[in-house]
Design a protein around this motif. Structure first.
Motif, PDB file in Angstrom:
ATOM      1  N   PHE A 133      38.176  39.272  38.816  1.00 48.02           N
ATOM      2  CA  PHE A 133      38.118  39.763  37.435  1.00 48.02           C
ATOM      3  C   PHE A 133      39.290  39.144  36.674  1.00 48.02           C
ATOM      4  O   PHE A 133      40.431  39.250  37.128  1.00 48.02           O
ATOM      5  N   ARG A 134      38.988  38.526  35.523  1.00 44.53           N
ATOM      6  CA  ARG A 134      40.034  37.890  34.717  1.00 44.53           C
ATOM      7  C   ARG A 134      39.878  38.278  33.257  1.00 44.53           C
ATOM      8  O   ARG A 134      38.768  38.525  32.782  1.00 44.53           O
ATOM      9  N   LYS A 135      41.000  38.271  32.538  1.00 43.31           N
ATOM     10  CA  LYS A 135      40.944  38.406  31.087  1.00 43.31           C
ATOM     11  C   LYS A 135      40.432  37.070  30.553  1.00 43.31           C
ATOM     12  O   LYS A 135      40.979  36.016  30.880  1.00 43.31           O
ATOM     13  N   LYS A 136      39.369  37.109  29.775  1.00 46.68           N
ATOM     14  CA  LYS A 136      38.742  35.865  29.324  1.00 46.68           C
ATOM     15  C   LYS A 136      39.669  35.048  28.436  1.00 46.68           C
ATOM     16  O   LYS A 136      39.705  33.823  28.526  1.00 46.68           O
ATOM     17  N   LYS A 137      40.439  35.717  27.631  1.00 45.12           N
ATOM     18  CA  LYS A 137      41.309  35.021  26.673  1.00 45.12           C
ATOM     19  C   LYS A 137      42.459  34.283  27.360  1.00 45.12           C
ATOM     20  O   LYS A 137      42.790  33.155  26.999  1.00 45.12           O
ATOM     21  N   THR A 138      43.050  34.899  28.366  1.00 45.59           N
ATOM     22  CA  THR A 138      44.248  34.320  28.991  1.00 45.59           C
ATOM     23  C   THR A 138      44.027  33.806  30.413  1.00 45.59           C
ATOM     24  O   THR A 138      44.854  33.059  30.927  1.00 45.59           O
ATOM     25  N   GLY A 139      42.945  34.236  31.053  1.00 46.08           N
ATOM     26  CA  GLY A 139      42.699  33.861  32.442  1.00 46.08           C
ATOM     27  C   GLY A 139      43.497  34.684  33.442  1.00 46.08           C
ATOM     28  O   GLY A 139      43.427  34.459  34.652  1.00 46.08           O
ATOM     29  N   LYS A 140      44.273  35.648  32.942  1.00 49.71           N
ATOM     30  CA  LYS A 140      45.085  36.488  33.827  1.00 49.71           C
ATOM     31  C   LYS A 140      44.179  37.331  34.719  1.00 49.71           C
ATOM     32  O   LYS A 140      43.212  37.944  34.267  1.00 49.71           O
ATOM     33  N   ILE A 141      44.517  37.369  36.017  1.00 51.63           N
ATOM     34  CA  ILE A 141      43.700  38.109  36.978  1.00 51.63           C
ATOM     35  C   ILE A 141      43.940  39.613  36.828  1.00 51.63           C
ATOM     36  O   ILE A 141      45.079  40.069  36.812  1.00 51.63           O
ATOM     37  N   ILE A 142      42.841  40.347  36.731  1.00 52.72           N
ATOM     38  CA  ILE A 142      42.876  41.808  36.621  1.00 52.72           C
ATOM     39  C   ILE A 142      42.721  42.445  38.005  1.00 52.72           C
ATOM     40  O   ILE A 142      43.423  43.378  38.352  1.00 52.72           O
ATOM     41  N   ALA A 143      41.761  41.914  38.760  1.00 56.53           N
ATOM     42  CA  ALA A 143      41.476  42.455  40.092  1.00 56.53           C
ATOM     43  C   ALA A 143      40.806  41.389  40.941  1.00 56.53           C
ATOM     44  O   ALA A 143      40.151  40.487  40.415  1.00 56.53           O
ATOM     45  N   GLN A 144      40.981  41.516  42.245  1.00 60.42           N
ATOM     46  CA  GLN A 144      40.291  40.659  43.194  1.00 60.42           C
ATOM     47  C   GLN A 144      39.618  41.541  44.233  1.00 60.42           C
ATOM     48  O   GLN A 144      40.242  42.461  44.757  1.00 60.42           O
ATOM     49  N   GLY A 145      38.354  41.255  44.486  1.00 64.04           N
ATOM     50  CA  GLY A 145      37.613  42.039  45.465  1.00 64.04           C
ATOM     51  C   GLY A 145      36.983  41.161  46.518  1.00 64.04           C
ATOM     52  O   GLY A 145      36.768  39.961  46.312  1.00 64.04           O
ATOM     53  N   ARG A 146      36.698  41.775  47.641  1.00 65.02           N
ATOM     54  CA  ARG A 146      35.961  41.114  48.714  1.00 65.02           C
ATOM     55  C   ARG A 146      34.873  42.070  49.156  1.00 65.02           C
ATOM     56  O   ARG A 146      35.121  43.262  49.349  1.00 65.02           O
ATOM     57  N   HIS A 147      33.678  41.535  49.301  1.00 65.56           N
ATOM     58  CA  HIS A 147      32.512  42.354  49.605  1.00 65.56           C
ATOM     59  C   HIS A 147      31.812  41.767  50.830  1.00 65.56           C
ATOM     60  O   HIS A 147      31.372  40.618  50.798  1.00 65.56           O
ATOM     61  N   THR A 148      31.709  42.549  51.884  1.00 63.44           N
ATOM     62  CA  THR A 148      31.006  42.129  53.093  1.00 63.44           C
ATOM     63  C   THR A 148      29.700  42.903  53.161  1.00 63.44           C
ATOM     64  O   THR A 148      29.684  44.118  53.009  1.00 63.44           O
ATOM     65  N   LYS A 149      28.611  42.173  53.412  1.00 68.11           N
ATOM     66  CA  LYS A 149      27.283  42.787  53.440  1.00 68.11           C
ATOM     67  C   LYS A 149      26.569  42.441  54.739  1.00 68.11           C
ATOM     68  O   LYS A 149      26.701  41.330  55.244  1.00 68.11           O
ATOM     69  N   TYR A 150      25.836  43.417  55.247  1.00 66.55           N
ATOM     70  CA  TYR A 150      24.967  43.203  56.395  1.00 66.55           C
ATOM     71  C   TYR A 150      23.591  42.832  55.863  1.00 66.55           C
ATOM     72  O   TYR A 150      23.031  43.540  55.031  1.00 66.55           O
ATOM     73  N   LEU A 151      23.057  41.728  56.318  1.00 70.13           N
ATOM     74  CA  LEU A 151      21.758  41.250  55.862  1.00 70.13           C
ATOM     75  C   LEU A 151      20.724  41.501  56.956  1.00 70.13           C
ATOM     76  O   LEU A 151      20.686  40.789  57.957  1.00 70.13           O
ATOM     77  N   ALA A 152      19.905  42.510  56.774  1.00 63.45           N
ATOM     78  CA  ALA A 152      18.877  42.833  57.767  1.00 63.45           C
ATOM     79  C   ALA A 152      17.744  41.832  57.643  1.00 63.45           C
ATOM     80  O   ALA A 152      17.308  41.511  56.546  1.00 63.45           O
ATOM     81  N   ILE A 153      17.282  41.339  58.783  1.00 58.10           N
ATOM     82  CA  ILE A 153      16.142  40.426  58.799  1.00 58.10           C
ATOM     83  C   ILE A 153      14.972  41.176  59.391  1.00 58.10           C
ATOM     84  O   ILE A 153      15.072  41.738  60.482  1.00 58.10           O
ATOM     85  N   GLN A 154      13.865  41.169  58.675  1.00 64.50           N
ATOM     86  CA  GLN A 154      12.688  41.851  59.188  1.00 64.50           C
ATOM     87  C   GLN A 154      12.135  41.079  60.376  1.00 64.50           C
ATOM     88  O   GLN A 154      12.153  39.861  60.406  1.00 64.50           O
TER      89      GLN A 154
END
Length: 200
Positions: A133-154
């Motif tokens: 997440f960044r401020k569009k005007k300045t590019g300053k970072i607001i937050a950083q996230g990491r998302h891990t997902k389990y992908l089920a295969i039928q």
């Protein structure tokens, strides 16, 4: 803060008579939450493994300090991060295994932010996405996230008659009724054989 005050804070709206917004909240359609969070989000760029979005921080997503709520940020990590999985042609984005977020700055009402999600890895069973997440005007970072997902295969199932099985597996002496090939989560085929007495 005493314990009773903490309890009352967490139970806001628990009783119909105690909350003037109870009828509005209870009248919300099911699954309204995603639309509530992403309303106003614009997709600026999309390609395989990357989604870049922007939005102005709306008043509905503010916390008590009048800046973007951490929970709203976490929901956006989930929603925008999941969208990256779809860029690989997946029919489902899977289920969240872990979400972590580092909050570095605040974004205030009306401030335009960018949300950039990138795939670190999208495999057969696991996807790992970073969301910044960044401020569009300045590019300053607001937050950083990491998302891990389990992908089920039928499972992929094939039903093959006895005559075909005799050609594939001549080692079995027991009459075979059905052969099922199931793709396991790593894409390796496992063999499941149902044996049945032909007289039954």
């Amino acid at each position: 803060m005493d314990l009773e005050t903490v309890k009352k804070y967490l139970e806001k709206g628990a009783g119909e008579g105690e909350d003037k917004n109870a009828s509005t909240i209870n009248g919300m359609p099911s699954r309204f939450f995603e639309n509530f969070i992403i309303h106003g989000l614009h997709v600026d760029q999309i390609e395989k493994g990357r989604v870049l979005c922007s939005m102005k921080v709306p008043p509905r997503l503010l916390n008590a300090g009048n800046f973007l709520h951490g929970g709203a940020t976490a929901s956006l990590v989930d929603l925008v991060g999941s969208a990256v999985v779809y860029t690989y042609g997946a029919s489902s984005s899977g289920v969240s295994v872990e979400i972590s977020i580092t909050y570095l700055d605040a974004a205030y009402v009306g401030e335009e932010i960018e949300i950039e999600a990138k795939a670190l890895r999208v495999g057969k069973t696991v996807a790992v996405i970073t969301v910044e997440f960044r401020k569009k005007k300045t590019g300053k970072i607001i937050a950083q996230g990491r998302h891990t997902k389990y992908l089920a295969i039928q499972s992929i199932r094939f039903h093959i008659g006895f005559t075909s099985i005799a050609k594939i597996i001549p080692l079995y002496e027991t009459p075979l009724h059905i052969l099922k090939l199931d793709a396991d989560l790593e894409g390796i085929l496992s063999l499941k054989v149902n044996c049945r007495d032909p007289k039954s």
